[in-house]
Design a protein around this motif. Structure first.
Motif, mmCIF file in Angstrom:
data_model
loop_
_atom_site.group_PDB
_atom_site.id
_atom_site.type_symbol
_atom_site.label_atom_id
_atom_site.label_comp_id
_atom_site.label_asym_id
_atom_site.label_seq_id
_atom_site.Cartn_x
_atom_site.Cartn_y
_atom_site.Cartn_z
ATOM 1 N N GLU A 69 0.842 -0.790 0.238
ATOM 2 C CA GLU A 69 -0.162 0.186 -0.175
ATOM 3 C C GLU A 69 1.155 1.037 0.235
ATOM 4 O O GLU A 69 1.716 1.499 0.741
ATOM 5 C CB GLU A 69 -1.152 0.697 1.633
ATOM 6 C CG GLU A 69 -2.591 1.481 2.118
ATOM 7 C CD GLU A 69 -2.772 0.992 2.027
ATOM 8 O OE1 GLU A 69 -3.248 2.458 2.830
ATOM 9 O OE2 GLU A 69 -2.407 0.253 3.670
ATOM 10 N N ASN A 112 -5.253 1.392 -0.549
ATOM 11 C CA ASN A 112 -6.247 1.494 -0.847
ATOM 12 C C ASN A 112 -7.713 1.571 -1.448
ATOM 13 O O ASN A 112 -8.185 0.553 -2.093
ATOM 14 C CB ASN A 112 -6.637 0.679 0.475
ATOM 15 C CG ASN A 112 -5.533 -0.754 1.286
ATOM 16 O OD1 ASN A 112 -4.534 -1.564 -0.110
ATOM 17 N ND2 ASN A 112 -5.840 -0.113 2.203
ATOM 18 N N TYR A 151 -6.802 1.593 -4.917
ATOM 19 C CA TYR A 151 -7.388 0.575 -5.439
ATOM 20 C C TYR A 151 -8.908 0.024 -5.761
ATOM 21 O O TYR A 151 -9.255 -0.669 -6.160
ATOM 22 C CB TYR A 151 -6.697 -1.039 -4.800
ATOM 23 C CG TYR A 151 -5.679 -1.002 -5.933
ATOM 24 C CD1 TYR A 151 -5.317 -1.440 -6.767
ATOM 25 C CD2 TYR A 151 -4.221 -1.327 -5.069
ATOM 26 C CE1 TYR A 151 -3.978 -1.847 -7.679
ATOM 27 C CE2 TYR A 151 -2.839 -1.388 -5.159
ATOM 28 C CZ TYR A 151 -3.024 -1.366 -6.466
ATOM 29 O OH TYR A 151 -1.418 -1.285 -6.959
ATOM 30 N N ALA A 152 -9.867 -0.060 -4.429
ATOM 31 C CA ALA A 152 -11.477 0.194 -4.476
ATOM 32 C C ALA A 152 -11.782 0.681 -5.500
ATOM 33 O O ALA A 152 -12.564 0.319 -6.055
ATOM 34 C CB ALA A 152 -11.796 0.348 -3.274
ATOM 35 N N VAL A 173 -15.416 -4.550 -3.580
ATOM 36 C CA VAL A 173 -14.646 -5.280 -2.848
ATOM 37 C C VAL A 173 -15.246 -5.533 -2.028
ATOM 38 O O VAL A 173 -15.986 -5.110 -0.710
ATOM 39 C CB VAL A 173 -13.764 -3.735 -2.820
ATOM 40 C CG1 VAL A 173 -12.670 -3.999 -1.144
ATOM 41 C CG2 VAL A 173 -12.338 -3.351 -3.547
ATOM 42 N N ARG A 215 -13.184 -7.437 1.201
ATOM 43 C CA ARG A 215 -12.542 -7.062 2.239
ATOM 44 C C ARG A 215 -11.175 -6.742 2.065
ATOM 45 O O ARG A 215 -10.147 -7.079 0.648
ATOM 46 C CB ARG A 215 -12.591 -8.425 2.672
ATOM 47 C CG ARG A 215 -11.728 -8.166 4.209
ATOM 48 C CD ARG A 215 -11.583 -10.085 5.108
ATOM 49 N NE ARG A 215 -12.314 -10.596 4.121
ATOM 50 C CZ ARG A 215 -12.740 -11.834 4.540
ATOM 51 N NH1 ARG A 215 -12.595 -12.044 6.188
ATOM 52 N NH2 ARG A 215 -13.131 -12.830 4.130
ATOM 53 N N GLN A 216 -10.427 -5.376 3.168
ATOM 54 C CA GLN A 216 -9.025 -5.635 2.324
ATOM 55 C C GLN A 216 -8.402 -5.576 3.543
ATOM 56 O O GLN A 216 -9.173 -5.348 4.700
ATOM 57 C CB GLN A 216 -9.162 -4.110 2.622
ATOM 58 C CG GLN A 216 -9.378 -3.518 1.054
ATOM 59 C CD GLN A 216 -9.241 -1.936 0.686
ATOM 60 O OE1 GLN A 216 -9.251 -1.165 1.832
ATOM 61 N NE2 GLN A 216 -9.236 -1.488 -0.378
ATOM 62 N N THR A 217 -7.260 -6.746 3.936
ATOM 63 C CA THR A 217 -6.705 -6.796 4.927
ATOM 64 C C THR A 217 -5.279 -6.292 4.653
ATOM 65 O O THR A 217 -3.852 -6.631 3.473
ATOM 66 C CB THR A 217 -6.321 -8.256 4.993
ATOM 67 O OG1 THR A 217 -7.508 -8.843 4.414
ATOM 68 C CG2 THR A 217 -6.017 -9.061 6.221
ATOM 69 N N SER A 218 -4.680 -5.867 5.862
ATOM 70 C CA SER A 218 -3.165 -5.295 5.226
ATOM 71 C C SER A 218 -2.755 -6.224 6.331
ATOM 72 O O SER A 218 -2.948 -6.029 7.524
ATOM 73 C CB SER A 218 -3.051 -3.860 6.566
ATOM 74 O OG SER A 218 -4.132 -3.090 5.306
ATOM 75 N N THR A 269 -1.007 -5.680 1.676
ATOM 76 C CA THR A 269 -2.268 -5.640 1.215
ATOM 77 C C THR A 269 -2.931 -6.455 0.634
ATOM 78 O O THR A 269 -2.527 -6.384 -0.732
ATOM 79 C CB THR A 269 -3.171 -4.165 1.258
ATOM 80 O OG1 THR A 269 -2.948 -3.109 1.900
ATOM 81 C CG2 THR A 269 -4.247 -4.034 1.910
ATOM 82 N N ILE A 296 -6.465 -7.393 -1.429
ATOM 83 C CA ILE A 296 -7.545 -7.179 -1.419
ATOM 84 C C ILE A 296 -8.085 -8.134 -2.152
ATOM 85 O O ILE A 296 -7.815 -8.088 -3.287
ATOM 86 C CB ILE A 296 -7.545 -5.472 -2.563
ATOM 87 C CG1 ILE A 296 -7.001 -4.788 -1.723
ATOM 88 C CG2 ILE A 296 -9.248 -5.104 -2.362
ATOM 89 C CD1 ILE A 296 -6.449 -3.615 -2.500
#
Ligand SMILES: C[S@@+](CC[C@H](N)C(=O)[O-])C[C@H]1O[C@@H](n2cnc3c(N)ncnc32)[C@H](O)[C@@H]1O
Length: 329
Positions: free
Chosen positions: A269, A297, A300-301, A311, A313-316, A322, A324
């Motif tokens: 990210e 993020n 990207y969304a 989208v 879920r986004q997990t860092s 990340t 996505i």
């Protein structure tokens, strides 16, 4: 006068010599030769180098924490250990990749990118970076190894952050040597993987590790229909492309995935604020080579939504990567 600031800028202005010194010692393989704490002269005769020049280059690097000089003897520092070929998280090929002629030439032409916003790699070489690798397979192989090297720090984080167990088939698009896919398959014995990349990369990938439950498809994601799969990975692929090209890749992904498939975008990210971190540097590499970018993020969304994805879920992860997850909208 602020002498510290003055000296900081003066040293920064010549820092390409520092970086070049790092490339040179990585190319020479200095870090693989330090087991017996050699002197610069011993090292130079082993590496076919000039003893005085090598000692001076190592003195510069040691002053910045890469290698240690103990009298005449050269030793490892914590940082130089990462230049060893046999280090489990070796950065040797990663450093060598940044020292390649195309990188050096593109960095030299940064002003063109800044004035025009255009990619420099396509100006310097027909087919840009990927065309250059086709014509210079040794550099292409080092690039592939560099991708494995940079991923060593990311893979454990990704496996911990995302549950891959629901997927029976996983396609890794632009998956390089297949390092990410092999790591997933090693964890999930019921899954099969398909690695998709350019022909020369797929040829290299076939010899790069365990191929059980792994199949290969070579193609160009702008012209070849992408394979169907329960989950499709795009790991550090979209950052190589501007929004229009990303749209074309996402369109191909959408057609292959259908309503039930899951798209997993894995990217570093882009950071905000002024911390001197890796994403800010990588962003300028992407600008220069490809007129592309590191994205936040939120960016990207927006990109996914604009290209027919929702989208989920986004997990860092702690390492800054990340994941996505997206589905066809
Ligand atoms: C930055 S590397 C990322 C590799 C890997 N996913 C990783 O994160 O380690 C981008 C990959 O995209 C592949 N690639 C570039 N252009 C492509 C194209 N037109 N079609 C298929 N793959 C392509 C490259 O060969 C390379 O393996």
């Amino acid at each position: 006068m602020d002498m510290q600031a003055f000296d900081f800028v003066r040293q920064l202005a010549a820092s390409h010599y520092l970086v070049r010194a790092l490339h040179v010692v990585a190319d020479l393989g200095v870090a693989d030769q330090l087991g017996d704490r050699p002197t610069a002269s011993q090292l130079a005769s082993r590496l076919d180098a000039d003893a005085d020049a090598l000692r001076r280059v190592l003195t510069l690097l040691a002053s910045r924490g890469v290698f240690r000089l103990d009298g005449d003897h050269i030793q490892h520092s914590n940082a130089s250990e990462f230049l060893r070929s046999d280090h489990p998280a070796s950065l040797r090929s990663f450093v060598r990749m940044f020292g390649q002629q195309i990188q050096w030439q593109c960095a030299g032409d940064l002003q063109h990118a800044v004035r025009t916003g255009e990619a420099v790699a396509t100006r310097a070489f027909r087919g840009g970076l990927w065309g250059y690798f086709e014509e210079n397979p040794t550099d292409g192989r080092i690039f592939g190894e560099a991708m494995v090297a940079k991923s060593a720090a990311q893979i454990a984080d990704i496996l911990a952050a995302h549950d891959f167990s629901p997927y029976r088939s996983i396609a890794d698009i632009g998956g390089g040597h297949g390092h990410m896919l092999r790591a997933i398959l090693a964890r999930h014995s019921a899954a099969t993987g398909l690695l998709f990349d350019l022909p020369a990369v797929i040829d290299e990938a076939k010899g790069a590790g365990d191929n059980s439950r792994l199949s290969f498809q070579s193609g160009d994601f702008f012209t070849t229909p992408l394979p169907q799969a329960d989950a499709m990975l795009l790991m550090e692929v979209l950052h190589d492309w501007d929004d229009a090209h990303c749209g074309a890749i996402l369109n191909a992904a959408r057609l292959a995935l259908g309503a039930a498939g899951r798209l997993l975008i894995i990217e570093i990210e882009m950071t905000e604020g002024s911390a001197p971190d890796w994403p800010k540097l990588l962003d300028i590499v992407m600008l220069t080579l490809f007129a592309a970018r590191q994205r936040t993020n939120a960016e990207y969304a927006r990109l996914l939504q604009a290209n027919g994805f929702r989208v989920e879920r986004q997990t860092s992860t702690p390492g800054g990567v990340t994941i996505i997850e997206a589905m066809v909208a």
